[in-house]
Scaffold this motif. Structure first.
Motif, short mmCIF file in Angstrom:
data_model
loop_
_atom_site.label_atom_id
_atom_site.label_comp_id
_atom_site.label_asym_id
_atom_site.label_seq_id
_atom_site.Cartn_x
_atom_site.Cartn_y
_atom_site.Cartn_z
N PRO A 1 4.38 5.63 -6.34
CA PRO A 1 3.79 6.42 -7.34
C PRO A 1 2.79 6.49 -7.48
O PRO A 1 3.32 6.08 -9.21
CB PRO A 1 4.87 7.41 -6.98
N LEU A 2 1.69 7.53 -8.15
CA LEU A 2 1.23 7.17 -9.53
C LEU A 2 1.60 7.54 -10.85
O LEU A 2 1.50 6.64 -12.12
CB LEU A 2 -0.24 7.80 -9.68
N THR B 1 -1.10 7.17 -2.24
CA THR B 1 -0.89 6.00 -3.12
C THR B 1 -1.64 5.09 -2.32
O THR B 1 -1.39 3.68 -3.53
CB THR B 1 0.47 5.50 -2.70
N TRP C 1 0.68 14.01 -11.01
CA TRP C 1 -0.32 13.44 -9.38
C TRP C 1 0.63 13.63 -7.96
O TRP C 1 0.85 12.54 -7.72
CB TRP C 1 -0.77 11.98 -9.08
N ASN D 1 -0.68 11.94 -5.37
CA ASN D 1 -1.27 10.21 -5.99
C ASN D 1 -3.06 10.29 -5.87
O ASN D 1 -3.63 10.84 -6.35
CB ASN D 1 -0.62 9.21 -4.76
#
Length: 477
Positions: free
Chosen positions: A316-317, A179, A355, A358
């Motif tokens: 997180p993404l 991240t 992802w 991330n």
């Protein structure tokens, strides 16, 4: 609960239209080929709104693939938003599956024609000034951290870092792997004004018996093979910043010695008889729940109290997919392909994938695609196998067909002759059930999702709800 009708969507008048209210739900734009004709976010200002190509719709999506009145979103009860397809020509997808009606959940990915949004159940106001291409109406809150690429969420985090960086506060950076925890730590050091160096170590990557010598250093003759003095990272960071990544994996003996360094501002190298004075600032990171570790006596509470003077949480993404387009363009520029094109199918795949590793995984994906393309266009053939496999189920139509629709204007099932089926619903697992599946699948979220008939995103929501650490299950295998 009272509402004004419609949505607030324009860059300039969003705040003027209504007082800021962090409780407001809305839609955040993830991507559309004509994204410059759409607002970055649409804040729900009433209990019901219609989305379509018609200019009278609360959310107007001006493209031919969108029906004049495509979708209705309405509030049921106090906090349940329900999306209903209005017999649209091309259908509506939620989470990559065609739906007729579905209860929306936070971060649900909604595709209407070629426009892709995410649903947020609160805080929609904060997104309205941040375009997916990085353009901002007004000024960014952050002024000095260009390496932190992103919109509203990242700008707030970066501004927070800028405020605490010049202080002497120790900081804990919380976030999943990939991240950007070290990017944040380097940002803290760069803005701190400290003249010493930045030193970093991953506490999980070094065997426990070697970690202490790496941190504290040693004197010649301290142990077999120690044929010279070696300064530890703590001494090397004197006057600067020491970044301890994955500090939750630091052994208790090393924790006790680190606590002494923080209390006395001096370090004892292995084999030394006198201490050495040091002036360091500690920034640490972890994906572990350190408070739970303290309860389990796996982490010292007195050390956590020393380190936990300020907390930075990195999402997180999968929870900030509105940044994927901007991040992708930034990575292309980093690897010398700033002018490379992105097909719509390529971007759809990036947005649909969750992802697990991330931003680091996204960077690897874009770097690989940039290297493989021969015509300057990134397309689905350049995607890694994990994403290509995940996209095989994209656009599925569940077999369960919906019954007849009620009177016009009433939220309900679709017409019986509709070609777009409704989404089958399954209940959420209990915490014990979810933990049992994680144990059986060794922390594989995709496998758990397949067993439950749910997307990875939904499984991650349950993990967050039950405060479950995936690392506890992945480490078993």
């Amino acid at each position: 609960m009272k509402y004004r009708t419609g949505v607030s969507s324009s860059y300039g008048d969003a705040e003027a239209a209504t007082p800021t209210n962090d409780a407001r739900a809305g839609l955040v734009l993830l991507y559309a080929p004509n994204f410059d004709q759409l607002a970055p976010a649409y804040v729900f200002m009433g209990p019901e709104l219609t989305i379509g190509r018609d200019p009278t719709c609360a959310v107007c999506v001006p493209e031919q693939a969108v029906s004049r009145h495509h979708v209705r979103i309405a509030l049921r009860g106090d906090d349940c938003w329900v999306l209903q397809d209005l017999g649209s020509r091309n259908g509506t997808m939620v989470g990559g599956t065609y739906v007729s009606e579905v209860e929306l959940e936070p971060n649900h990915e909604i595709r209407i024609g070629d426009a892709i949004f995410k649903f947020v159940d609160h805080g929609a106001d904060k997104y309205v000034h941040y375009g997916i291409d990085g353009k901002v109406t007004g000024e960014r809150k952050s002024k000095a951290l260009p390496d932190l690429v992103g919109g509203a969420q990242i700008d707030q985090i970066a501004a927070d870092i800028e405020r605490i960086a010049p202080t002497s506060l120790s900081a804990v950076i919380l976030g999943e792997t990939g991240t950007g925890k070290e990017v944040v730590a380097r940002g803290v050091h760069a803005l701190s004004g400290r003249r010493g160096s930045f030193q970093a170590i991953n506490c999980a990557a070094i065997p426990h018996n070697l970690l202490e010598s790496e941190l504290f250093g040693y004197r010649r003759g301290a142990f077999s093979g120690a044929d010279r003095d070696k300064p530890g990272l703590i001494k090397l960071a004197d006057g600067g910043t020491l970044f301890l990544d994955e500090i939750g994996d630091m052994p208790l003996d090393a924790q006790a010695k680190l606590l002494r360094v923080l209390q006395s501002r001096e370090v004892f190298p292995l084999g030394a008889t006198t201490p050495e004075l040091v002036d360091i600032r500690i920034v640490c990171a972890t994906h572990r729940d350190l408070y739970q570790y303290v309860k389990e006596e796996r982490f010292r509470g007195d050390l956590l109290a020393r380190l936990n003077e300020h907390v930075v949480r990195l999402p997180p993404l999968r929870e900030r997919k509105e940044d994927i387009y901007q991040l992708t363009k930034a990575f292309l520029a980093r690897y010398g392909r700033a002018n490379a094109g992105l097909t719509f199918s390529f971007l759809v795949a990036l947005l649909h994938y969750d992802w697990p590793f991330n931003v680091r995984e996204l960077e690897s994906c874009v770097k690989r695609a940039a290297a493989l393309t021969t015509d300057g266009q990134l397309d689905t053939v350049h995607l890694p196998d994990a994403i290509s496999e995940h996209m095989k189920r994209y656009g599925e139509r569940p077999r369960i067909m919906a019954p007849s629709i009620g009177p016009p204007g009433q939220m309900g099932p679709r017409a019986s002759g509709s070609s777009v089926p409704s989404q089958p619903k399954r209940g959420a697992p209990t915490e014990d059930e979810l933990r049992e599946m994680l144990t059986r699948h060794r922390g594989n979220v995709a496998a758990v999702g397949r067993e439950l008939g749910k997307e990875r995103m939904q499984v991650h929501r349950w993990l967050k709800k039950y405060n479950i650490d995936l690392g506890d299950y992945r480490s078993d295998g």
